[in-house]
Design a protein around this motif. Structure first.
Motif, PDB file in Angstrom:
ATOM      1  N   MET A 215      40.055  35.565  26.063  1.00 27.36           N
ATOM      2  CA  MET A 215      40.581  36.076  27.325  1.00 27.36           C
ATOM      3  C   MET A 215      39.505  36.009  28.411  1.00 27.36           C
ATOM      4  O   MET A 215      39.783  35.611  29.542  1.00 27.36           O
ATOM      5  CB  MET A 215      41.044  37.521  27.127  1.00 27.36           C
ATOM      6  N   ILE A 217      37.000  34.011  28.624  1.00 23.81           N
ATOM      7  CA  ILE A 217      36.808  32.614  29.034  1.00 23.81           C
ATOM      8  C   ILE A 217      37.924  32.204  29.992  1.00 23.81           C
ATOM      9  O   ILE A 217      37.683  31.612  31.043  1.00 23.81           O
ATOM     10  CB  ILE A 217      36.809  31.680  27.798  1.00 23.81           C
ATOM     11  N   LEU A 218      39.141  32.564  29.624  1.00 20.21           N
ATOM     12  CA  LEU A 218      40.281  32.163  30.452  1.00 20.21           C
ATOM     13  C   LEU A 218      40.330  32.922  31.772  1.00 20.21           C
ATOM     14  O   LEU A 218      41.068  32.586  32.679  1.00 20.21           O
ATOM     15  CB  LEU A 218      41.583  32.368  29.676  1.00 20.21           C
ATOM     16  N   LYS A 219      39.542  34.001  31.846  1.00 20.01           N
ATOM     17  CA  LYS A 219      39.473  34.758  33.088  1.00 20.01           C
ATOM     18  C   LYS A 219      38.457  34.104  34.021  1.00 20.01           C
ATOM     19  O   LYS A 219      38.328  34.476  35.173  1.00 20.01           O
ATOM     20  CB  LYS A 219      38.980  36.165  32.737  1.00 20.01           C
ATOM     21  N   GLY A 220      37.724  33.139  33.499  1.00 20.21           N
ATOM     22  CA  GLY A 220      36.729  32.465  34.315  1.00 20.21           C
ATOM     23  C   GLY A 220      35.368  33.125  34.289  1.00 20.21           C
ATOM     24  O   GLY A 220      34.555  32.899  35.170  1.00 20.21           O
TER      25      GLY A 220
ATOM     26  N   MET B  57      45.398  25.351  30.985  1.00 16.04           N
ATOM     27  CA  MET B  57      44.243  25.968  31.634  1.00 16.04           C
ATOM     28  C   MET B  57      42.984  25.175  31.331  1.00 16.04           C
ATOM     29  O   MET B  57      41.878  25.627  31.598  1.00 16.04           O
ATOM     30  CB  MET B  57      44.045  27.396  31.122  1.00 16.04           C
ATOM     31  N   TYR B  59      41.950  24.605  28.353  1.00 16.03           N
ATOM     32  CA  TYR B  59      41.298  25.237  27.202  1.00 16.03           C
ATOM     33  C   TYR B  59      41.877  24.658  25.920  1.00 16.03           C
ATOM     34  O   TYR B  59      43.089  24.656  25.710  1.00 16.03           O
ATOM     35  CB  TYR B  59      41.537  26.742  27.248  1.00 16.03           C
ATOM     36  N   GLU B  87      35.452  27.379  35.372  1.00 16.18           N
ATOM     37  CA  GLU B  87      35.278  28.799  35.700  1.00 16.18           C
ATOM     38  C   GLU B  87      35.818  29.112  37.082  1.00 16.18           C
ATOM     39  O   GLU B  87      36.251  30.228  37.361  1.00 16.18           O
ATOM     40  CB  GLU B  87      33.790  29.163  35.629  1.00 16.18           C
ATOM     41  N   ARG B  90      39.913  28.952  36.423  1.00  8.71           N
ATOM     42  CA  ARG B  90      40.476  29.975  35.547  1.00  8.71           C
ATOM     43  C   ARG B  90      40.339  31.349  36.180  1.00  8.71           C
ATOM     44  O   ARG B  90      39.261  31.753  36.595  1.00  8.71           O
ATOM     45  CB  ARG B  90      39.747  29.977  34.206  1.00  8.71           C
ATOM     46  N   GLY B  91      41.440  32.061  36.233  1.00 11.24           N
ATOM     47  CA  GLY B  91      41.412  33.403  36.816  1.00 11.24           C
ATOM     48  C   GLY B  91      41.635  33.371  38.311  1.00 11.24           C
ATOM     49  O   GLY B  91      42.084  34.347  38.897  1.00 11.24           O
ATOM     50  N   MET B  96      45.850  33.944  33.010  1.00 11.84           N
ATOM     51  CA  MET B  96      46.513  34.047  31.724  1.00 11.84           C
ATOM     52  C   MET B  96      46.877  35.490  31.444  1.00 11.84           C
ATOM     53  O   MET B  96      46.093  36.397  31.683  1.00 11.84           O
ATOM     54  CB  MET B  96      45.507  33.564  30.678  1.00 11.84           C
ATOM     55  N   GLU B 117      35.680  42.863  37.253  1.00 13.39           N
ATOM     56  CA  GLU B 117      35.008  41.616  36.896  1.00 13.39           C
ATOM     57  C   GLU B 117      35.776  40.419  37.471  1.00 13.39           C
ATOM     58  O   GLU B 117      35.184  39.527  38.087  1.00 13.39           O
ATOM     59  CB  GLU B 117      34.931  41.509  35.374  1.00 13.39           C
ATOM     60  N   ALA B 118      37.103  40.450  37.293  1.00 12.62           N
ATOM     61  CA  ALA B 118      37.921  39.356  37.829  1.00 12.62           C
ATOM     62  C   ALA B 118      37.820  39.311  39.348  1.00 12.62           C
ATOM     63  O   ALA B 118      37.731  38.230  39.943  1.00 12.62           O
ATOM     64  CB  ALA B 118      39.370  39.531  37.389  1.00 12.62           C
ATOM     65  N   ARG B 120      35.293  40.390  41.224  1.00 11.54           N
ATOM     66  CA  ARG B 120      33.966  39.938  41.637  1.00 11.54           C
ATOM     67  C   ARG B 120      33.845  38.431  41.507  1.00 11.54           C
ATOM     68  O   ARG B 120      33.234  37.761  42.320  1.00 11.54           O
ATOM     69  CB  ARG B 120      32.899  40.622  40.785  1.00 11.54           C
ATOM     70  N   LEU B 121      34.448  37.892  40.442  1.00 14.84           N
ATOM     71  CA  LEU B 121      34.328  36.457  40.214  1.00 14.84           C
ATOM     72  C   LEU B 121      35.154  35.651  41.204  1.00 14.84           C
ATOM     73  O   LEU B 121      34.771  34.561  41.597  1.00 14.84           O
ATOM     74  CB  LEU B 121      34.783  36.120  38.792  1.00 14.84           C
ATOM     75  N   HIS B 122      36.297  36.197  41.591  1.00 18.63           N
ATOM     76  CA  HIS B 122      37.242  35.339  42.296  1.00 18.63           C
ATOM     77  C   HIS B 122      37.553  35.758  43.741  1.00 18.63           C
ATOM     78  O   HIS B 122      38.368  35.140  44.387  1.00 18.63           O
ATOM     79  CB  HIS B 122      38.539  35.244  41.496  1.00 18.63           C
TER      80      HIS B 122
END
Lengths: 318, 675
Positions: A215, A217-220, B57, B59, B87, B90-91, B96, B117-118, B120-122
């Motif tokens: 998960m 990984i798939l979240k980036g 994705m 993967y 990276e 994804r997200g 997903m 976290e999501a 911050r990354l995106h």
């Protein structure tokens, strides 16, 4: 939570009590007593009677147990037979030496084991894993008396870099010890690190295969961030208990290594006092080693509880 | 609206077999996902649907690798991207929502952190903006008290709540495409209906495209605009949802739809013979050839291509699909069960049974009793007649499996009696029961993978009850084993196989055979079909029914699936929080008037029909413990009438159809309001 800690401490004390009973009974049922071993061939007549009286062996066993136990509870283990000196004085330097050996091994071995375990897991079946795994399995399978002897042969005798055996008095200072313990530390670390690295490796591999890592990984989440935030905290939790057992094993005296290197630690004291029939020292050692095991496992359990949110809230809910 | 955002072209994914051969588990798959569209990918386990979804994705699971083809997201091939590039996608572009959120949320990190976290990354939001956004997202997925929720750990939430957190996390990066891998499998029926409703709302609200992967045609029917049916790694049928569900022109889809038990139909669904071929075993011809009743010699030699049928706007991979176009009107058939001519002898009686999981206090342990004022299961009175199938239905935590364990003697009862044959009281302790009683009551478990010893051959597994109860040996033992295998329609050659060499359906057949080996009077079935694929489930249900008709066995059938229960049972008992709500002949329980809880359950069932929408009448809260007094359903009841529900245990009322309902509302009033 507090209740749980108290409960565990209580259980630990009960364990110690049982250990003390077993050692005392064990010593009692052995043929002969302290006086016959001490006096050896002169163990007859007036000398024997005098000795029995002096050591107080004429009182019933349970009284002697209570007497001994209450002294131990106050930290007094009585007198050693062979040296006729207080056991606390015999033990003191030995405990210190074992502590030095153990803590140096721990400081080197455990971080090394964790790093190696993580590397082998992350590069699973690739070159770093194959190389490290071969070495760890190799050093795991060789018994320590062989690896220790080989170390002495190669490093001390052929190369002459380091002293082969430790020839220092048991009350040497820390710095005097340090230069002497390199070889014993290497011998101990080889086995200890190998075992723990294997453990960490399989634990990390297991977590890497989990749904939550997929998960992440798939979240980036970038790879190393994922390793440090999502994988390691979960993978190293089960390692705590193994680390604790290893520490207890180290403190309890690594008998074989100490004997091979002639190192004056607790492990060698066990051997010495058993062969000298120094029963009060044997009793004292049994109690001390048992308390080390109980204490360290208690700390490890509490740490696992503290670090694992799942267990923590389970306790709160009850 | 019709812009394509992801396009799969001739994708094949496979692995290297031990012999070094390339074996593909996904073969030549091509499909397009348009903007704002929801595509359902349906197939049974092993059909390659999850592999396809993950490939979308970029993967690929460990051990697998792409053989050919490409996954184009906005005309860039995901399979050729570096992990750095992925990276970024994804997200952010594709997100997903995993199957089992309980396992997909990292256990040592708080909910808030994982969403943060999501973000911050995106996104470029700063700390305060992110905190606000987290509350917003948690609110959007309708989680209670979003402010405190962020500080909880995943394990502190219920299954439905965890799934909602996963949805919130996926929405954090404002993706263009949402991938849902069985997002409601494993949730209770009412929770499932609520989560689906939420997903539908989000799709409409944000205009996100969704890919919904599931084995459950019922769930797919509720959300999809378009459906892709997968079989053995290939797309066999693809088209608009309504057309696929109402006029399935591929024999596999046709059979699949027929094998789903439906609420509106009594009787057993038709089963499809055989099972899906293993990857690599098909060399030539149609992959569905072995199981197809339309197959001709032509199908054996030649593999069909996807063919576009203009009238239906559908792609189909079958030479003979025209034959199905006219067959469709009898999609709603079922096999009628022989009505059980039970001589009304009661073989098992549960009288005032209560069961408690509470830890025994020290003194109670000495006195060997359980003092718990609010036991998990309470006041269960059921009389089971010889030869009938009685079903216990309810969501997780309803105590249905607990009751089953007590009948089997695996769990001590607190109060009450279990009477067997002529009112003889069975001890609640397994060790105190005599061998004959142990033989007479057998258990079949949910998951045959866990209930069959992996180190025993089928012969060893089946010989154990025969040796234990009948002292058989040598030739006689072997003859009996072959007979048993024949009964569950497995050939003699299965004797030397190990469980891992069997398919899921075959394993469950062996488990059934083991139960029947003891020549039992009563068989307790604990969710026996819920780990199986739909087509296999139908076959096992038919087998159980056939064996019952032949041997006159009594079944106590535990299930959470109301449609399955409808298909197999003669009588149904509905449980909530360990208390009986309703009991009666199954055709009447499924008719009104019903207990409000039965009404809620029936409303939440998903039918594989886009025209039948679930009715959501009650909140999907999870109650940890049954209420101390009053009606067990008081916490969630949409028809609660007042204080009386909180204080008094409702009385039993018998409806004119013979079903008993435990409710404070007068049964006639209930009937009127539920019309």
């Amino acid at each position: 939570m507090l209740l749980l800690i108290l409960k565990r401490i209580g259980l630990g004390l009960i364990t110690l009590f049982i250990v003390s009973l077993i050692t005392f009974v064990g010593v009692e049922v052995l043929p002969g007593d302290a006086c016959t071993t001490y006096l050896e061939r002169e163990a007859y007549g007036a000398a024997l009677d005098a000795c029995i009286k002096r050591l107080g062996l004429d009182v019933p066993a349970y009284e002697r147990y209570l007497d001994w136990a209450s002294n131990v509870a106050r930290g007094d283990f009585g007198y050693s037979l062979s040296g006729e000196m207080p056991i606390n004085e015999v033990l003191g330097p030995r405990v210190k030496n074992s502590l030095v050996l153990a803590s140096v091994s721990i400081l080197i071995g455990i971080p090394l084991a964790i790093v190696l375990g993580i590397i082998t897991a992350l590069w699973r079946d690739k070159l770093p894993d194959i190389m490290i795994s071969t070495i760890t399995i190799f050093s795991m399978t060789i018994p320590e008396f062989i690896s220790a002897t080989l170390l002495i042969l190669i490093v001390a005798i052929w190369l002459g870099w380091l002293p082969g055996i430790v020839i220092i008095p048991s009350d040497a200072t820390f710095y005097e010890l340090l230069s002497n313990i390199i070889l014993p530390v290497v011998a101990i670390s080889m086995i200890m690190t190998a075992h723990m690295a294997r453990m960490v490796r399989s634990s990390v591999i297991q977590v890497m295969a989990s749904d939550y890592v997929q998960m992440a990984i798939l979240k980036g989440v970038p790879y190393w961030k994922m390793v440090f935030r999502h994988v390691l905290p979960n993978a190293l939790l089960p390692a705590i208990n193994v680390v604790a057992l290893t520490i207890a094993w180290l403190l309890g005296g690594v008998v074989v290594t100490e004997v091979v290197f002639n190192y004056p630690g607790l492990g060698r004291l066990v051997i010495e006092s058993i062969s000298n029939r120094d029963l009060p020292v044997v009793q004292a050692l049994a109690i001390i080693l048992a308390s080390i095991y109980v204490g360290i496992n208690l700390i490890a359990d509490l740490m696992t509880l503290m670090l694992n949110p799942r267990l923590k809230s389970l306790q709160i809910r009850k | 609206m019709n812009k394509i955002i992801e396009s799969i072209k001739n994708l094949s994914i496979g692995f290297n077999s031990q012999k070094g051969k390339k074996i593909s588990i996904l073969r030549n798959v091509s499909t397009n996902i348009k903007k704002g569209e929801t595509v359902g990918i349906v197939g049974e386990s092993g059909s390659g649907k999850s592999t396809l979804a993950l490939a979308m994705m970029g993967y690929i699971k460990q051990g697998l690798f792409p053989l050919k083809g490409e996954c184009l997201f906005k005309s860039e091939d995901l399979l050729k991207m570096s992990s750095r590039q992925l990276e970024k996608i994804r997200g952010r572009k594709i997100a997903m929502i995993p199957q089992n959120a309980g396992q997909a949320l990292t256990p040592n990190l708080k909910i808030g952190y994982q969403i943060d976290e999501a973000l911050r990354l995106h996104t470029d939001l700063n700390k305060t903006e992110r905190d606000k956004k987290i509350s917003e997202l948690l609110n959007k997925v309708r989680l209670p008290s979003p402010e405190t929720m962020a500080f909880r750990y995943p394990h502190e939430l219920s299954g439905g709540q965890q799934q909602r957190v996963a949805v919130a996390m996926a929405l954090a990066g404002k993706p263009d495409l949402l991938l849902l891998d069985e997002p409601t499998t494993g949730l209770d029926v009412t929770t499932q209906a609520h989560v689906l409703e939420l997903l539908r709302f989000i799709a409409k609200d944000t205009g996100t495209s969704m890919i919904y992967v599931s084995h459950d045609l019922g769930a797919i029917a509720q959300v999809s605009d378009r459906i892709v049916v997968m079989y053995a790694g290939e797309i066999v049928l693809e088209g608009p949802a309504r057309k696929i569900l109402k006029e399935p022109i591929h024999p596999y889809t046709y059979g699949l739809l027929k094998s789903i038990p439906k609420l509106s139909l009594a009787g057993l669904p038709a089963s499809m013979p055989g099972s899906q071929p293993q990857p690599g075993s098909i060399s030539e011809g149609c992959s569905f050839y072995d199981r197809c009743n339309l197959a001709t010699d032509h199908c054996k030699k030649n593999s069909p291509d996807l063919e576009y049928i203009k009238e239906l706007d559908t792609n189909v991979r079958c030479f003979n699909h025209k034959e199905l176009i006219n067959q469709n009107n009898n999609l709603q058939t079922s096999i009628t069960k022989k009505s059980n001519n039970s001589e009304a002898i009661e073989v098992l009686k549960l009288k005032d049974v209560s069961i408690s999981y509470a830890k025994q206090k020290f003194f109670d342990q000495l006195l060997n009793k359980i003092s718990d004022q609010n036991p998990t299961v309470k006041d269960i009175n059921i009389d089971i007649k010889k030869g009938e199938t009685i079903a216990l239905v309810g969501e997780s935590g309803s105590g249905k499996s607990t009751i089953l364990k007590s009948i089997a003697g695996l769990l001590k009862t607190k109060d009450g009696q279990i009477k067997f044959e002529n009112d003889r009281i069975l001890s609640s302790d397994l060790k105190m029961r005599n061998p004959n009683d142990l033989r007479a009551i057998q258990l079949i478990f949910q998951n045959p993978d866990e209930s069959l010893n992996p180190n025993h051959t089928v012969e060893q597994i089946l010989s154990q009850p025969l040796k234990l109860y009948f002292n058989l040996s040598g030739e006689e033992l072997k003859k009996n084993i072959i007979d048993l295998l024949k009964k569950v329609r497995l050939g003699e050659f299965y004797m030397s196989r190990y469980p891992r060499q069997l398919s899921g359906g075959e394993k469950q057949r062996v488990a059934v055979a083991r139960a029947f080996a003891a020549k039992p009077d009563i068989i307790l079935c604990d969710e026996v079909t819920s780990a199986l694929d739909v087509s296999v489930q139908a076959a096992v249900l038919n087998l159980l029914q056939q064996l019952k008709e032949d041997l006159g066995t009594t079944y106590v059938f535990v299930s959470h699936d109301l449609a399955v229960v409808r298909a197999i049972s003669d009588r149904v008992a509905v449980l909530y929080q360990g208390r009986l709500c309703e009991i009666g002949p199954s055709q009447n329980v499924y008719k009104f008037p019903s207990h409000p809880y039965t009404e809620v359950l029936l409303g939440a069932v998903l039918e594989p029909d886009p025209d039948i929408k679930p009715k959501l009448v009650a909140e999907d809260i999870v109650e940890e413990k049954p209420p101390e007094k009053g009606c067990s359903f008081q916490g969630r009841c949409p028809r609660k009438i007042g204080d009386i529900c909180n204080t008094e245990v409702p009385p039993w009322q018998i409806g004119e159809n013979g079903n008993a309902i435990r409710c404070h509302i007068n049964i006639d009033e209930l009937a009127n309001s539920q019309q």
